[in-house]
Scaffold this active site. Sequence first.
Site, PDB file in Angstrom:
ATOM      1  N   THR A 180       0.842  -1.196   0.000  1.00 43.48           N
ATOM      2  CA  THR A 180       0.000   0.000   0.000  1.00 43.48           C
ATOM      3  C   THR A 180       0.880   1.250   0.000  1.00 43.48           C
ATOM      4  O   THR A 180       0.609   2.228  -0.691  1.00 43.48           O
ATOM      5  CB  THR A 180      -0.957  -0.008   1.209  1.00 43.48           C
ATOM      6  OG1 THR A 180      -1.706  -1.216   1.175  1.00 43.48           O
ATOM      7  CG2 THR A 180      -1.913   1.160   1.171  1.00 43.48           C
ATOM      8  N   LYS A 231       9.346  11.349  22.281  1.00 41.98           N
ATOM      9  CA  LYS A 231       9.537  12.352  23.355  1.00 41.98           C
ATOM     10  C   LYS A 231       8.223  12.668  24.047  1.00 41.98           C
ATOM     11  O   LYS A 231       8.122  13.633  24.785  1.00 41.98           O
ATOM     12  CB  LYS A 231      10.102  13.652  22.767  1.00 41.98           C
ATOM     13  CG  LYS A 231      11.439  13.505  22.078  1.00 41.98           C
ATOM     14  CD  LYS A 231      11.900  14.881  21.613  1.00 41.98           C
ATOM     15  CE  LYS A 231      13.099  14.797  20.698  1.00 41.98           C
ATOM     16  NZ  LYS A 231      13.282  16.047  19.943  1.00 41.98           N
ATOM     17  N   ARG A 251      -1.706   5.251   7.591  1.00 41.20           N
ATOM     18  CA  ARG A 251      -2.088   3.898   8.006  1.00 41.20           C
ATOM     19  C   ARG A 251      -1.700   3.750   9.464  1.00 41.20           C
ATOM     20  O   ARG A 251      -0.541   3.970   9.827  1.00 41.20           O
ATOM     21  CB  ARG A 251      -1.349   2.854   7.178  1.00 41.20           C
ATOM     22  CG  ARG A 251      -1.420   1.486   7.819  1.00 41.20           C
ATOM     23  CD  ARG A 251      -0.871   0.407   6.962  1.00 41.20           C
ATOM     24  NE  ARG A 251      -1.762   0.137   5.847  1.00 41.20           N
ATOM     25  CZ  ARG A 251      -1.782  -1.015   5.177  1.00 41.20           C
ATOM     26  NH1 ARG A 251      -0.963  -1.977   5.517  1.00 41.20           N
ATOM     27  NH2 ARG A 251      -2.611  -1.191   4.179  1.00 41.20           N
ATOM     28  N   HIS A 300     -10.472   0.013   5.136  1.00 42.11           N
ATOM     29  CA  HIS A 300      -9.378   0.216   4.191  1.00 42.11           C
ATOM     30  C   HIS A 300     -10.037   0.673   2.887  1.00 42.11           C
ATOM     31  O   HIS A 300     -10.112  -0.072   1.919  1.00 42.11           O
ATOM     32  CB  HIS A 300      -8.635  -1.116   4.019  1.00 42.11           C
ATOM     33  CG  HIS A 300      -7.295  -1.013   3.372  1.00 42.11           C
ATOM     34  ND1 HIS A 300      -6.830   0.139   2.783  1.00 42.11           N
ATOM     35  CD2 HIS A 300      -6.310  -1.935   3.216  1.00 42.11           C
ATOM     36  CE1 HIS A 300      -5.603  -0.099   2.304  1.00 42.11           C
ATOM     37  NE2 HIS A 300      -5.279  -1.336   2.549  1.00 42.11           N
TER      38      HIS A 300
HETATM   39  C1  NCD Z   1      -4.370  -5.687   3.588  1.00 42.59           C
HETATM   40  C2  NCD Z   1      -4.352  -4.805   4.808  1.00 42.59           C
HETATM   41  O1  NCD Z   1      -3.322  -4.249   5.148  1.00 42.59           O
HETATM   42  O2  NCD Z   1      -5.410  -4.676   5.394  1.00 42.59           O
HETATM   43  N1  NCD Z   1      -3.277  -5.513   2.760  1.00 42.59           N
HETATM   44  C3  NCD Z   1      -3.307  -4.496   1.861  1.00 42.59           C
HETATM   45  O3  NCD Z   1      -3.382  -3.337   2.184  1.00 42.59           O
HETATM   46  N2  NCD Z   1      -3.309  -4.859   0.570  1.00 42.59           N
HETATM   47  C4  NCD Z   1      -4.645  -7.095   3.854  1.00 42.59           C
HETATM   48  C5  NCD Z   1      -3.833  -7.844   4.874  1.00 42.59           C
HETATM   49  O4  NCD Z   1      -2.964  -7.312   5.549  1.00 42.59           O
HETATM   50  O5  NCD Z   1      -4.114  -9.034   4.972  1.00 42.59           O
END
Ligand code: NCD
Length: 364
Positions: free
Chosen positions: A86, A114, A135, A168
């Site tokens: 990603t 910190k 993320r 996501h």
């Molecule tokens: C997924 C996630 O990070 O949620 N991966 C991704 O972004 N393609 C799926 C996973 O981690 O299994």
Amino acid sequence: MKLREIDWETFHALDAEAKGAYLMRESRPEHVLYAQQFGRAELEYIGDLATTIRRISKSRDGRLYLGRLLEDRRAMLYFSQPSSRTFLSFTAACEILGLAIGEVRDTATSSEIKGESREDSVRTFSSYFDLIVMRTKQKGLAERMAWVLSNSERPVPIINAGSGADQHPTQALLDVYTLQRSFEETGGIDGKHIVFCGDLARGRTVRSLVLLLRHYRDLHISFIAPDEFQIGEDILSALRESGANVSLGDRLRDVLPSADAVYMTRIQDEWDTAAGESKSISLEDYAITEEELAFLKPSCVILHPLPRRAEIAPEVDRDSRAVYWRQVRNGMWVRTALIAMLFGVDGEIQSYSGKVPHGPAPSA
Ligand code: NCD
């Protein structure tokens, strides 16, 4: 409705559907936080724009044109949870449009060590950047930051690139795009039978994708998982309300013969407690090997958000029904399309490609 005009407590207490209205401006996202903020018209528009960008980038002139569109902008990739695909997908998407990139991946190297709050860290980054892609393991951080920034002098857009086990949305958008393309010749996504298999309780990609699929008609959706990892009740009731025909089970082979798409996922054991919930699962029951291929229709497609483990045998990659590598590439185009929309250069891109520039029609 604007994020500036609502106080945090009221906004935070809304359901994601209602929050969506604060995240869109004339069908264009101001932040990308939840699958629920997109309607069918936006899904069609994003797919169409991704295809336009893909076509333009086939020529050198086209690539140079795209690469100049946002060359005066900078994006910050804040990834405090492991990610390579990603992260790289967003990196590539930014590079296609010419954005410069900064990154924080290890918060141990930032002032959070910190004692600075994440909120302060992200606020600081926003001073240097025009877009923040984040993320995190923390479910609500992207939402909180979107509100904080919209209420600051620098209302920088936030893209949620994975928030805990919750959502996501950009993965779901690329999954829909892959389905749209796979079913281009067979009447589109409406009326199809889509099977989800694996850890559906903790896989955020499935949760977001199912929410988007509610916008399609006459779907049959099967969820195949061990009982303890079956899809959440919240997603199920949202899906049922949309009129889809839903079935739950734990036998993959039963549903394969009628499937138009099978979306495989891995067991998300990083969310296990000390009890090790996933240890007792027999993984062979939730996998596609060459043997399962014999049960599938010739037109069925196999998707996976990746990374995969044993749930799809490597031999399956050679089968023309396996589209997960194409899905990865689609992700880059969809993320490019989203960034273009966030900065309002999508109309320009369409004029360049000879199309009449039009925005996404508002969803009914
Ligand atoms: C997924 C996630 O990070 O949620 N991966 C991704 O972004 N393609 C799926 C996973 O981690 O299994």
